[in-house]
Write a protein that holds these residues in place. Sequence first.
Motif, PDB file in Angstrom:
ATOM      1  N   ALA A  35       0.840  -1.203   0.000  1.00 30.07           N
ATOM      2  CA  ALA A  35       0.000   0.000   0.000  1.00 30.07           C
ATOM      3  C   ALA A  35       0.871   1.247   0.000  1.00 30.07           C
ATOM      4  N   THR A  36       0.280   2.344  -0.401  1.00 28.01           N
ATOM      5  CA  THR A  36       0.983   3.627  -0.379  1.00 28.01           C
ATOM      6  C   THR A  36       0.291   4.559   0.629  1.00 28.01           C
ATOM      7  N   GLY A  37       0.639   5.827   0.593  1.00 24.02           N
ATOM      8  CA  GLY A  37       0.098   6.772   1.568  1.00 24.02           C
ATOM      9  C   GLY A  37       1.123   6.995   2.657  1.00 24.02           C
ATOM     10  N   SER A  38       0.872   7.989   3.506  1.00 23.64           N
ATOM     11  CA  SER A  38       1.854   8.278   4.558  1.00 23.64           C
ATOM     12  C   SER A  38       1.844   7.216   5.654  1.00 23.64           C
ATOM     13  N   THR A  39       0.738   6.502   5.806  1.00 24.62           N
ATOM     14  CA  THR A  39       0.615   5.548   6.917  1.00 24.62           C
ATOM     15  C   THR A  39       1.690   4.449   6.900  1.00 24.62           C
ATOM     16  N   PRO A  40       1.939   3.757   5.777  1.00 28.86           N
ATOM     17  CA  PRO A  40       2.897   2.640   5.844  1.00 28.86           C
ATOM     18  C   PRO A  40       4.368   3.029   5.734  1.00 28.86           C
ATOM     19  N   LEU A  66      -1.649  -2.013  -4.501  1.00 28.90           N
ATOM     20  CA  LEU A  66      -3.101  -1.849  -4.591  1.00 28.90           C
ATOM     21  C   LEU A  66      -3.556  -1.011  -5.775  1.00 28.90           C
ATOM     22  N   ASP A  67      -2.800   0.062  -6.073  1.00 28.19           N
ATOM     23  CA  ASP A  67      -3.406   1.051  -6.964  1.00 28.19           C
ATOM     24  C   ASP A  67      -2.364   1.973  -7.598  1.00 28.19           C
ATOM     25  N   GLU A  68      -2.831   2.754  -8.530  1.00 30.00           N
ATOM     26  CA  GLU A  68      -1.984   3.754  -9.193  1.00 30.00           C
ATOM     27  C   GLU A  68      -2.886   4.847  -9.757  1.00 30.00           C
ATOM     28  N   SER A  79       3.603   9.389  -8.440  1.00 31.62           N
ATOM     29  CA  SER A  79       3.012   8.097  -8.818  1.00 31.62           C
ATOM     30  C   SER A  79       3.299   7.089  -7.705  1.00 31.62           C
ATOM     31  N   TYR A  80       2.470   6.081  -7.640  1.00 33.39           N
ATOM     32  CA  TYR A  80       2.661   5.075  -6.587  1.00 33.39           C
ATOM     33  C   TYR A  80       3.830   4.147  -6.901  1.00 33.39           C
ATOM     34  N   ARG A  81       4.172   3.996  -8.195  1.00 31.25           N
ATOM     35  CA  ARG A  81       5.383   3.231  -8.538  1.00 31.25           C
ATOM     36  C   ARG A  81       6.616   3.973  -7.976  1.00 31.25           C
ATOM     37  N   LEU A 131      -2.825  -2.622   4.219  1.00 36.96           N
ATOM     38  CA  LEU A 131      -3.786  -1.574   3.849  1.00 36.96           C
ATOM     39  C   LEU A 131      -3.636  -0.366   4.758  1.00 36.96           C
ATOM     40  N   GLY A 132      -3.826   0.821   4.180  1.00 37.57           N
ATOM     41  CA  GLY A 132      -4.115   2.002   4.974  1.00 37.57           C
ATOM     42  C   GLY A 132      -5.629   2.190   4.880  1.00 37.57           C
ATOM     43  N   ILE A 133      -6.106   3.306   5.348  1.00 31.80           N
ATOM     44  CA  ILE A 133      -7.541   3.574   5.216  1.00 31.80           C
ATOM     45  C   ILE A 133      -7.730   5.068   4.948  1.00 31.80           C
ATOM     46  N   GLY A 134      -8.614   5.376   4.021  1.00 31.30           N
ATOM     47  CA  GLY A 134      -8.907   6.779   3.748  1.00 31.30           C
ATOM     48  C   GLY A 134      -9.831   7.334   4.832  1.00 31.30           C
ATOM     49  N   GLY A 137     -13.100   5.949   4.642  1.00 33.75           N
ATOM     50  CA  GLY A 137     -13.213   4.486   4.720  1.00 33.75           C
ATOM     51  C   GLY A 137     -12.734   3.767   3.478  1.00 33.75           C
ATOM     52  N   HIS A 138     -12.097   4.481   2.534  1.00 35.15           N
ATOM     53  CA  HIS A 138     -11.667   3.767   1.328  1.00 35.15           C
ATOM     54  C   HIS A 138     -10.451   2.899   1.593  1.00 35.15           C
ATOM     55  N   ILE A 139     -10.357   1.810   0.845  1.00 38.51           N
ATOM     56  CA  ILE A 139      -9.168   0.944   0.876  1.00 38.51           C
ATOM     57  C   ILE A 139      -8.680   0.804  -0.556  1.00 38.51           C
ATOM     58  N   GLY A 140      -7.339   0.858  -0.725  1.00 42.81           N
ATOM     59  CA  GLY A 140      -6.826   1.044  -2.078  1.00 42.81           C
ATOM     60  C   GLY A 140      -7.430   2.358  -2.537  1.00 42.81           C
ATOM     61  N   PHE A 141      -8.047   2.346  -3.713  1.00 39.82           N
ATOM     62  CA  PHE A 141      -8.836   3.506  -4.125  1.00 39.82           C
ATOM     63  C   PHE A 141     -10.292   3.089  -4.315  1.00 39.82           C
ATOM     64  N   ASN A 142     -10.734   2.097  -3.544  1.00 45.39           N
ATOM     65  CA  ASN A 142     -12.151   1.723  -3.578  1.00 45.39           C
ATOM     66  C   ASN A 142     -12.905   2.755  -2.754  1.00 45.39           C
ATOM     67  N   SER A 164      -7.647  15.488   0.094  1.00 42.54           N
ATOM     68  CA  SER A 164      -6.765  14.987   1.147  1.00 42.54           C
ATOM     69  C   SER A 164      -5.407  14.583   0.573  1.00 42.54           C
ATOM     70  N   ASN A 165      -5.367  14.144  -0.683  1.00 43.98           N
ATOM     71  CA  ASN A 165      -4.076  13.790  -1.284  1.00 43.98           C
ATOM     72  C   ASN A 165      -3.387  14.991  -1.930  1.00 43.98           C
ATOM     73  N   ALA A 166      -4.071  16.142  -1.949  1.00 46.14           N
ATOM     74  CA  ALA A 166      -3.496  17.346  -2.567  1.00 46.14           C
ATOM     75  C   ALA A 166      -2.225  17.785  -1.853  1.00 46.14           C
ATOM     76  N   ARG A 167      -2.060  17.373  -0.581  1.00 49.19           N
ATOM     77  CA  ARG A 167      -0.869  17.797   0.171  1.00 49.19           C
ATOM     78  C   ARG A 167       0.421  17.308  -0.481  1.00 49.19           C
ATOM     79  N   PHE A 168       0.335  16.283  -1.315  1.00 51.12           N
ATOM     80  CA  PHE A 168       1.535  15.766  -1.978  1.00 51.12           C
ATOM     81  C   PHE A 168       1.792  16.435  -3.333  1.00 51.12           C
ATOM     82  N   GLY A 201      -7.833  11.759  12.341  1.00 48.53           N
ATOM     83  CA  GLY A 201      -8.561  11.849  11.075  1.00 48.53           C
ATOM     84  C   GLY A 201      -9.069  10.497  10.588  1.00 48.53           C
ATOM     85  N   LYS A 202      -8.554   9.415  11.167  1.00 42.54           N
ATOM     86  CA  LYS A 202      -8.985   8.077  10.753  1.00 42.54           C
ATOM     87  C   LYS A 202      -9.961   7.451  11.756  1.00 42.54           C
ATOM     88  N   ALA A 203     -10.206   8.154  12.883  1.00 41.09           N
ATOM     89  CA  ALA A 203     -10.980   7.547  13.982  1.00 41.09           C
ATOM     90  C   ALA A 203     -12.390   7.142  13.540  1.00 41.09           C
TER      91      ALA A 203
HETATM   92  C1  GLP Z   1      -4.581   6.893  -0.739  1.00 41.64           C
HETATM   93  C2  GLP Z   1      -4.265   5.432  -1.039  1.00 41.64           C
HETATM   94  C3  GLP Z   1      -4.735   4.508   0.052  1.00 41.64           C
HETATM   95  C4  GLP Z   1      -4.335   5.055   1.417  1.00 41.64           C
HETATM   96  C5  GLP Z   1      -4.975   6.399   1.618  1.00 41.64           C
HETATM   97  C6  GLP Z   1      -4.675   7.003   2.964  1.00 41.64           C
HETATM   98  O1  GLP Z   1      -5.836   7.288  -1.148  1.00 41.64           O
HETATM   99  N1  GLP Z   1      -4.815   5.008  -2.287  1.00 41.64           N
HETATM  100  O2  GLP Z   1      -4.192   3.216  -0.160  1.00 41.64           O
HETATM  101  O3  GLP Z   1      -4.724   4.160   2.427  1.00 41.64           O
HETATM  102  O4  GLP Z   1      -4.482   7.272   0.608  1.00 41.64           O
HETATM  103  O5  GLP Z   1      -3.477   7.716   2.912  1.00 41.64           O
HETATM  104  P1  GLP Z   1      -2.640   8.173   4.157  1.00 41.64           P
HETATM  105  O6  GLP Z   1      -1.977   6.930   4.678  1.00 41.64           O
HETATM  106  O7  GLP Z   1      -1.644   9.138   3.603  1.00 41.64           O
HETATM  107  O8  GLP Z   1      -3.576   8.763   5.139  1.00 41.64           O
END
Ligand code: GLP
Length: 254
Positions: A35-40, A66-68, A79-81, A131-134, A137-142, A164-168, A201-203
């Motif tokens: 998974a990507t995101g700041s969490t892992p 999970l995603d790109e 990019s996630y790669r 997995l992280g979590i949006g 509640g999203h996982i991956g980009f579901n 929320s991803n605009a910070r990057f 923010g994930k609570a």
């Molecule tokens: C993105 C990713 C998810 C990730 C989520 C949370 O949307 N596709 O896999 O769990 O962000 O990101 P963060 O860990 O930065 O809060």
Amino acid sequence: MKIYAAKDYDDMSRKAGNLIAAQITMKPDAVLGLATGSTPVGAYGQLIEKCKAGDIDFSRIRSVNLDEYKGLSGEHDQSYRYFMNHNLFDHVNIDKARTNVPNGLAEDPEAECRRYDQVIADMDGIDLQLLGIGGNGHIGFNEPCEVFEKGTHVVTLTEETRQSNARFFASVDEVPTHALTMGIQNIMSAKKVLLLASGEGKAKALYDSCFGPVTPHVPASVLQLHNDVVIIADEAALTLIRENTHWESMVYDN
Ligand code: GLP
């Protein structure tokens, strides 16, 4: 579902690093769902340290991400790669040919999704899906929607996720509007799932996912139906769960 409480982000990362390292030790040719995101990022840092110390060996590990983002090349720094190379693959002895991320530049994204499903099928199952979590509640980009999408698919990102991803990115306008993501069935087929959550923010998303109804409106809630899910969450992410009367039956403090 088992929820392990962590003091803070670093504690969560150490615990997650230990679990993933144990998976690699027990099955040196394991398939890791990443998974990507700041969490892992912290957990990946732990794995890099353990690999450098000679404690774990990635040479036979295979991975599927999970995603790109749709429209970004693997060289684009958002990019996630690129993220995976930068935060893990470049620092451990993994063979990059054994690592998989959907191709965000595929001319035919639908065909790319079918190809990706085949890549996963040919691996004979994901041993451990991280997995992280949006915040929604999203996982991956579901993203929250009306049905659980099964296989890899193209998704329209919600405004909330783009914000929320605009910070990057330099600005929200640069955040892609679409992504390719593994579907819920791909994720649910993993033998074991490890979900990490950090910060207040994930609570709500975490609480709804663990104690709310199983619904595609909260995609992570589907994990209630998986028989081997481990959640490692820090105290900030656990705040609402701690207020729930049933939390003691699911949360392991250590
Ligand atoms: C993105 C990713 C998810 C990730 C989520 C949370 O949307 N596709 O896999 O769990 O962000 O990101 P963060 O860990 O930065 O809060």
